[in-house]
Enzyme design. Structure first.
Site, mmCIF file in Angstrom:
data_model
loop_
_atom_site.group_PDB
_atom_site.id
_atom_site.type_symbol
_atom_site.label_atom_id
_atom_site.label_comp_id
_atom_site.label_asym_id
_atom_site.label_seq_id
_atom_site.Cartn_x
_atom_site.Cartn_y
_atom_site.Cartn_z
ATOM 1 N N SER A 128 16.803 58.314 53.847
ATOM 2 C CA SER A 128 18.096 57.973 53.189
ATOM 3 C C SER A 128 18.966 58.669 52.468
ATOM 4 C CB SER A 128 17.825 56.517 52.316
ATOM 5 O OG SER A 128 16.594 55.947 52.882
ATOM 6 N N SER B 225 20.525 55.283 53.376
ATOM 7 C CA SER B 225 20.907 54.097 52.576
ATOM 8 C C SER B 225 21.986 54.699 51.308
ATOM 9 C CB SER B 225 19.883 53.226 51.927
ATOM 10 O OG SER B 225 19.253 54.171 51.122
ATOM 11 N N LYS C 118 22.976 56.905 42.456
ATOM 12 C CA LYS C 118 22.686 55.694 43.470
ATOM 13 C C LYS C 118 22.441 54.401 42.530
ATOM 14 C CE LYS C 118 20.175 54.661 47.574
ATOM 15 N NZ LYS C 118 19.034 55.268 48.693
#
Lengths: 493, 500
Positions: free
Chosen positions: B179, B155, B80
């Site tokens: 997330s 996210s 990420k």
């Protein structure tokens, strides 16, 4: 209004926040070196710069030093405490928050005994001592004053960012009356001496290791509620602290007399003029949005550790002074002179090296201090306690008299060698040749019949008038005691 | 399409070990897949072909000498773009860090590098990890490989889409309020939020420090467990990092079974008000678990009803402080005001106005308010008290069961447009089942439990703090039981892919 008048009319209340930079090897929350100087932005890590993703880790040595300071100030050490974030924007604050402690300081509620120059003791109530990190340093370029106002750009050096600090905050200090300024500076000096004794900081004012913010307010009388205060920031010499307090008291009194109000604000102290000027308004409602620092776990100093640190605390300056005054048999006045001259350690070391306390005191506060004063140095920068002890030893052995010893001392201070070496090399030893001495005595007696008459008449102190010529004739190397004996023998003989 | 991309991470690891294929082949196959599908999925912000192949080459060379290599060496991974990678742009999906190339390394990336996993790139996310749709990225939205008209969740939407789109077999996300688990649920993958402090946060760009946790993701439980094992462990650079030794998560997932396991259904999260298909899939999964020998009990966690409120005070408070450093003074975006004096204040204001997106600004303002003098006790202070209640509720609940279970999210992946992003409040409610674990610091995992209207449904398992093993001991056999019962979620997708 002058300070002297102001202080008669108003009761001053002061409060002092002292920041001390701890002498740890690395910074408070990261591994960047904690060293003074170096090129701008060289002593930094991602954490001291607050780079995205960086995290703080507590420097255990910093905590140890803070606990030692707390213990030395007679504070309670918290069983558990936390760091908090103090949020505010400023370019020299890398994370835009300062990691500090707010409602959970490591040490709270202590006191410091300070001794004023005339021996008056004063107790300063300490509210708390807490840990925090220093900010970086801004240099504002292009303005006339060096302050941000009027500058066209600013340079930021983060070398200091993250340096461990302990901030010591007093309760309001009342009852100082006309000695407010002296109390303020003596308190900070006392703290400085404590920091040095604890060996937690070099505590050099001129390098900003110790900085004081001085709060001053005035009230009509000791019964009246506290007046509005101002906070003069970052005063960094004892003399400046005294001047800043005097200036603020006089300034505030002048305003009050004119029917004006005191604005609660921070103020800057100007070294050159001794004046303070308005900084930014400061209210109790300054909103730092404190909250517990989530990147650090709570600090739980074990009781064992705290007691261990307590047990290893060195003798503190005040204790040491009391103890040595007793051991040495100095009067209060003598002791104060020694302390005020910053010679306690030197004399202690000289005594440890074998000298008698009165002689050690006499030489350090006398001739060594005089020489040092000429060179604008501290006496300890001139000669070592071992050298002074050796000098005194030579006097005791009858090898030097005071006059010769002073010459030896000067040569030692000039780096010519150890006292015994200098004495031999320069031929300054007391003359043992009694023939030469006798000749000098006879010559002096012959040349001063009036003095001889006085001595015969019982005025023994008149002997001194003969000593000058005798010393001159022997180039100062006569043993004064022997000369005296000879004079009396010849006159009465 | 290369069959290499549909293999699990552990299958790839076994194949690499057996010499059936090389890491370069595996890496190249995935890079090819990324380049063929990125226009559709938008999973990545940065693809690092050269770096990945370099690592793969090095691992192949090392393996050929017979040297010992990590079990996952040569298996590609994606990070990420909240994970700091030294020398590789790290943006947090924000204009604020658009051109920021970190000068230091995160612990997560250090571990990945040391183990020899080729990093394929940095995946997309909601800006600074704020959002649950991956629409709040300054660098374009990510689409759900199951249906491009739907969001991948957020996210860690890029991390999840990259897995579901067979672009990468392993993915590192972060989970602050769900997330990792929610996008895993939306994409039919497995997302793990370990015990707080299990994986170092050093070098993870902070959103809300007391809630953030790195989340291993994979297409099955054992893969996620393997990545968890790789990333976990004490890190002296993170003060909140736990000193615990790393347990055998993979073997916990592979060798346990459900007999005698007590699954506590959280009364407050058993599916009332949830999308019908989600509730049905969850209930069906419980039946499968029961059939496999698990005991299903209902447990009460009353304070969970307040968890969402507490979260939406604590999270933005920490956000407001953590994001204050983006002020244009040291790195990243720096803007000067369009008019008026150029001062520190006006530069900060202009930088933040231009650099932050709406969702980030919304949370900063919320947090600044919640922490401000006079409101602290009412908001932040109260929220912390609720946090303690939630922790106590969980501790009590775990006295009567091994793990707690619930649907991961109340809905399946929302549709772009009308459904998503238009109503922040509605989106905040989507985290209701995941947030409590972050508040309490306990581990949670989402695994796929069937489909509803053609989209995956997530099944959440929560375990006591520091007992992540218990979570794997249920997740592993439950996954096996679900697959045995015909609920092979990712296979459905893989079959779809081969015909594309």
């Amino acid at each position: 209004m002058k300070y002297e008048d102001a202080i008669k009319k108003y009761d001053p209340v002061i409060g002092i926040e002292v920041h001390v930079e701890l002498g740890t090897v690395t910074k408070m929350f990261d591994a960047a070196p904690n060293t003074f100087g170096g090129g701008p932005n060289t002593n930094i890590t991602p954490t001291s710069l607050g780079l995205p993703g960086s995290l703080p880790v507590v420097n255990e040595k910093g905590v140890e030093y803070a606990i030692k300071i707390g213990l030395a100030l007679g504070c309670e050490i918290a069983e558990t405490c936390r760091f908090a974030r103090k949020n505010y924007f400023y370019p020299d604050v890398p994370k835009d928050f300062q990691t500090s402690q707010s409602d959970e300081p490591i040490a709270s509620e202590g006191e410091v005994e300070v001794e004023l120059e005339d021996g008056t003791m004063f107790t300063i109530p300490v509210e708390r001592a807490h840990m925090e990190e220093d900010a970086g340093k801004n240099t504002h370029i292009g303005g006339a004053t060096g302050r941000i106002h009027g500058a066209d750009h600013s340079l930021v050096d983060y070398n200091r960012a993250g340096v461990p600090l302990v901030e010591i905050v007093t309760h309001p200090i009342t009852g100082t009356g006309d000695r407010a300024a002296e109390v303020a500076s003596t308190y900070v000096r006392t703290l400085r001496d404590i920091f040095r004794a604890l060996d937690v900081s070099e505590a050099r004012m001129e390098q900003g290791n110790v900085r004081a913010d001085v709060n001053v307010s005035l009230r009509e009388s000791p019964d009246a509620p506290l007046g509005t205060r101002t906070e003069t920031k970052n005063v960094n010499s004892f003399r400046s602290i005294e001047r800043a307090v005097r200036y603020e008291i006089a300034r505030q009194a002048t305003r009050l007399e004119a029917g004006e109000t005191i604005v609660q604000e921070t103020r800057h102290f100007h070294e050159g003029t001794g004046e303070t000027s308005s900084g930014r308004p400061k209210s109790d409602a300054d909103d730092y949005r404190y909250f517990p620092e989530p990147d650090l776990v709570p600090l739980v100093p074990s009781r064992d550790w705290v007691e261990e640190l307590r047990a290893t605390l060195p003798e503190l300056p005040a204790q040491k002074r009391r103890r040595l005054a007793g051991v040495w048999g100095f009067s209060d006045l003598e002791m104060r002179d020694v302390v005020n001259a910053g010679l306690l350690e030197a004399i202690d070391d000289t005594v440890t090296a074998g000298a008698q306390p009165p002689a050690a005191r006499k030489w350090w506060t006398g001739e060594v201090a005089r020489l040092a004063n000429q060179n604008d140095q501290h006496p300890t920068e001139l000669v070592t306690p071992a050298q002074v002890a050796a000098l005194i030893g030579l006097i005791n052995d009858g090898k030097l008299n005071d006059k010769l010893a002073k010459d030896v001392l000067t040569a030692v201070a000039d780096g010519e060698g150890e006292p015994a070496e200098v004495m031999s090399a320069r031929g300054l030893e007391i003359v043992e040749d009694t023939g030469a001495l006798e000749a000098a005595v006879e010559e002096a007696i012959a040349a001063n019949p009036d003095v001889v008459e006085k001595i015969k008449g019982g005025k023994m102190q008149a002997i001194g008038a003969l000593m000058g010529p005798i010393m001159k004739a022997t180039r100062g190397q006569a043993d004064a005691g022997k000369a005296k004996d000879l004079i009396l023998a010849k006159i009465n003989g | 399409m290369s069959e290499l991309i549909t293999k699990s991470a552990l299958e790839l690891a076994a194949g690499l070990k057996a010499g059936e294929f090389s890491s370069v082949e595996v890496t190249q196959a995935h890079l090819d897949r990324i380049h063929a599908t990125e226009a559709d999925f938008g999973s990545f912000i940065t693809v690092t072909d050269d770096l990945a192949l370099e690592t793969a080459t090095a691992v192949d060379a090392k393996r050929s000498t017979g040297a010992n290599v990590h079990a996952l060496a040569g298996v590609p991974v994606a990070l990420k773009d909240l994970v700091v990678t030294e020398g590789v742009a790290t943006t947090a999906a924000s204009k604020m860090l658009e051109n920021w190339v970190p000068p230091y390394e995160s612990t997560v990336h250090n571990k990945v590098k040391a183990a020899g996993l080729p990093v394929l790139g940095k995946t997309n996310l909601d800006e600074f990890a704020m959002g649950s749709t991956t629409e709040h990225s300054a660098f374009g939205t990510t689409r759900n490989p199951w249906n491009l008209e739907h969001v991948p969740g957020g996210s860690s939407g890029g991390a999840a889409a990259a897995l579901a789109g067979f672009q990468v077999p392993l993915s590192v996300g972060t989970d602050t309020g769900g997330s990792v688990r929610q996008p895993a649920a939306f994409t039919g993958t497995v997302g793990v939020k370990p015990t707080y402090g299990s994986i170092s946060r050093f070098g993870i760009i902070a959103m809300a420090s007391s809630l953030d946790q790195v989340g291993p993701m994979g297409r099955n439980v054992a893969d996620a467990a393997a990545l968890h094992e790789l990333l976990a462990g004490h890190d002296p650079l993170d003060s909140t990092s736990l000193p615990d030794p790393v347990a055998g998560f993979v073997s916990a997932a592979q060798t346990s079974d459900l007999r005698g396991k007590k699954l506590g259904v959280i009364k407050q999260l058993r599916g009332e008000g949830y999308q019908d298909g989600v509730r049905d899939a969850f209930t069906a999964a419980l039946d499968v678990a029961a059939a496999a020998g698990a005991e299903i009990v209902e447990v009460d966690c009353p304070s969970i009803s307040y968890a969402l409120d507490a979260y939406y005070l604590i999270m933005p408070s920490e956000v407001s402080s953590n994001l204050a450093r983006y002020d244009g003074m040291r790195y990243g975006l720096r803007m000067e005001p369009e008019s008026g004096p150029v001062t520190a204040e006006t530069v900060m204001a202009a930088t933040r106005a231009a650099g932050f997106g709406d969702e980030v600004k919304r949370r900063i303002i919320l947090g600044t308010y919640a922490l401000s003098a006079g409101y602290y006790d009412a908001y932040y202070g109260s929220a912390q008290k609720i946090r303690t209640l939630v922790q106590n509720d969980f501790a009590k609940a775990f006295e009567s069961c091994d793990v707690l279970v619930s649907p991961t999210a109340p809905t399946t992946a929302l549709k772009f447009g009308a459904e998503a992003a238009s109503d922040p409040m509605a989106l905040y409610l989507g985290d209701v089942a995941t947030i409590p674990a972050n508040l309490a610091g306990i581990p949670g995992l989402s695994l796929p439990a069937g489909l509803a209207d053609g989209l995956p449904v997530g099944f959440q398992i929560l375990a006591p703090a520091r007992e992540d093993v218990k979570m794997y001991e249920v997740a592993g056999p439950l996954e096996a039981a679900l697959e045995a019962s015909g609920t092979r979620v990712l296979d459905t997708l893989a079959e779809g892919l081969t015909t594309k």
